[in-house]
Design a protein around this motif. Structure first.
Motif, PDB file in Angstrom:
ATOM      1  N   VAL A 198      -2.337  -3.095   6.144  1.00 52.85           N
ATOM      2  CA  VAL A 198      -2.887  -2.965   4.792  1.00 52.85           C
ATOM      3  C   VAL A 198      -2.087  -3.823   3.819  1.00 52.85           C
ATOM      4  CG1 VAL A 198      -3.208  -1.373   2.843  1.00 52.85           C
ATOM      5  CG2 VAL A 198      -3.968  -0.704   5.129  1.00 52.85           C
ATOM      6  N   GLU A 199      -0.771  -3.734   3.886  1.00 46.93           N
ATOM      7  CA  GLU A 199       0.073  -4.537   2.994  1.00 46.93           C
ATOM      8  C   GLU A 199      -0.218  -6.027   3.150  1.00 46.93           C
ATOM      9  OE1 GLU A 199       4.017  -3.272   4.023  1.00 46.93           O
ATOM     10  OE2 GLU A 199       3.713  -1.283   3.145  1.00 46.93           O
TER      11      GLU A 199
ATOM     12  N   ALA B  97       0.841  -1.179   0.000  1.00 46.83           N
ATOM     13  CA  ALA B  97       0.000   0.000   0.000  1.00 46.83           C
ATOM     14  C   ALA B  97       0.879   1.233   0.000  1.00 46.83           C
ATOM     15  CB  ALA B  97      -0.899  -0.004   1.238  1.00 46.83           C
TER      16      ALA B  97
ATOM     17  N   VAL C  88      -7.951   0.922   9.636  1.00 48.70           N
ATOM     18  CA  VAL C  88      -7.877   0.080   8.432  1.00 48.70           C
ATOM     19  C   VAL C  88      -9.254  -0.535   8.207  1.00 48.70           C
ATOM     20  CG1 VAL C  88      -6.805  -1.951   7.351  1.00 48.70           C
ATOM     21  CG2 VAL C  88      -5.431  -0.469   8.837  1.00 48.70           C
TER      22      VAL C  88
ATOM     23  N   ALA D 211      -8.195  -3.716   1.265  1.00 53.07           N
ATOM     24  CA  ALA D 211      -7.943  -3.009   2.526  1.00 53.07           C
ATOM     25  C   ALA D 211      -7.564  -1.574   2.220  1.00 53.07           C
ATOM     26  CB  ALA D 211      -6.820  -3.692   3.301  1.00 53.07           C
ATOM     27  N   GLN D 212      -8.030  -0.680   3.070  1.00 50.65           N
ATOM     28  CA  GLN D 212      -7.747   0.733   2.891  1.00 50.65           C
ATOM     29  C   GLN D 212      -7.431   1.358   4.245  1.00 50.65           C
ATOM     30  OE1 GLN D 212     -10.878   2.783   0.870  1.00 50.65           O
ATOM     31  NE2 GLN D 212      -9.887   4.766   1.047  1.00 50.65           N
ATOM     32  N   MET D 213      -6.396   2.183   4.274  1.00 54.94           N
ATOM     33  CA  MET D 213      -5.978   2.827   5.512  1.00 54.94           C
ATOM     34  C   MET D 213      -6.688   4.157   5.702  1.00 54.94           C
ATOM     35  SD  MET D 213      -2.060   3.347   6.783  1.00 54.94           S
ATOM     36  CE  MET D 213      -1.632   4.877   6.000  1.00 54.94           C
TER      37      MET D 213
ATOM     38  N   VAL E 222     -11.344  -3.268   6.013  1.00 55.35           N
ATOM     39  CA  VAL E 222     -11.079  -4.485   5.236  1.00 55.35           C
ATOM     40  C   VAL E 222     -12.400  -5.060   4.748  1.00 55.35           C
ATOM     41  CG1 VAL E 222     -10.005  -6.766   5.249  1.00 55.35           C
ATOM     42  CG2 VAL E 222      -9.095  -4.963   6.724  1.00 55.35           C
TER      43      VAL E 222
ATOM     44  N   LYS F 117      -0.395   0.444  10.774  1.00 53.01           N
ATOM     45  CA  LYS F 117      -1.517   0.471   9.826  1.00 53.01           C
ATOM     46  C   LYS F 117      -1.037   0.139   8.419  1.00 53.01           C
ATOM     47  CE  LYS F 117      -2.862   4.599  11.107  1.00 53.01           C
ATOM     48  NZ  LYS F 117      -3.640   5.834  11.281  1.00 53.01           N
ATOM     49  N   GLN F 118       0.115   0.674   8.033  1.00 58.55           N
ATOM     50  CA  GLN F 118       0.669   0.366   6.712  1.00 58.55           C
ATOM     51  C   GLN F 118       0.954  -1.128   6.575  1.00 58.55           C
ATOM     52  OE1 GLN F 118       4.041   3.017   6.918  1.00 58.55           O
ATOM     53  NE2 GLN F 118       3.084   4.496   5.537  1.00 58.55           N
TER      54      GLN F 118
END
Length: 172
Positions: A45-46, A3, A70, A55-57, A72, A41-42
């Motif tokens: 998402v990854e 991400a 996050v 998935a989006q932060m 999902v 958070k990164q």
């Protein structure tokens, strides 16, 4: 797949490098957060994306004054999509605040709210020596354990690892 880094986050030129104690502000928030929180958070998402999930932060719900760390989207074998709000907790939080966020998340269309604690927040638990040390678990961690019956999860954003902790033992 990975991400992208959020604007102003670590690795975006003006971010706080790992290892420092600086805090950074991020989109959609008036509060500052640690680089550990942002990096956790990164990493989440990854990992969700690598597993094939959407998935989006930092999903902001302006109308509710809520920012989900996050979000999902999971699609089960029946084809039904389930939306989960994942919260990374790097500092103390009141249980009633956690419960209120869960209720708000359900009103916003999330099926569940999952809580993951940072290694920093769980450091005393992780340093405890079996049979020699008694450690008082924070109330919010006990609530998660009691609510799920499956222990709790700890993320170490530097090591990019997640552990499940069951009181009495630690499992990688």
């Amino acid at each position: 797949m990975s991400a992208p880094s959020p604007p102003g986050g670590p690795g975006a030129g003006s971010g706080t490098p790992p290892g420092s104690r600086g805090r950074t502000r991020h989109r959609g928030s008036t509060e500052s957060e640690s680089w550990r929180h942002l990096r956790a958070k990164q990493v989440l998402v990854e990992n969700f994306v690598e597993l094939g999930y959407h998935a989006q932060m930092e999903v902001v719900h302006h109308e509710a004054g809520r920012r989900v760390d996050v979000a999902v989207a999971l699609t089960g074998s029946t084809g039904r999509q389930r939306n989960v709000a994942v919260e990374v907790q790097d500092s103390p939080i009141q249980v009633d605040t956690m419960q209120a966020r869960g209720r708000l998340d359900r009103a916003l269309g999330y099926d569940a709210t999952a809580w993951i604690f940072s290694r920093h927040r769980a450091d005393a638990l992780l340093r405890a020596e079996p049979g020699r040390t008694q450690v008082r678990a924070p109330e919010e961690m006990l609530w998660v354990v009691d609510r799920t019956g499956q222990g709790m999860h700890i993320i170490d954003p530097e090591a990019r690892s997640i552990r499940r902790i069951v009181f009495g033992s630690v499992f990688p």
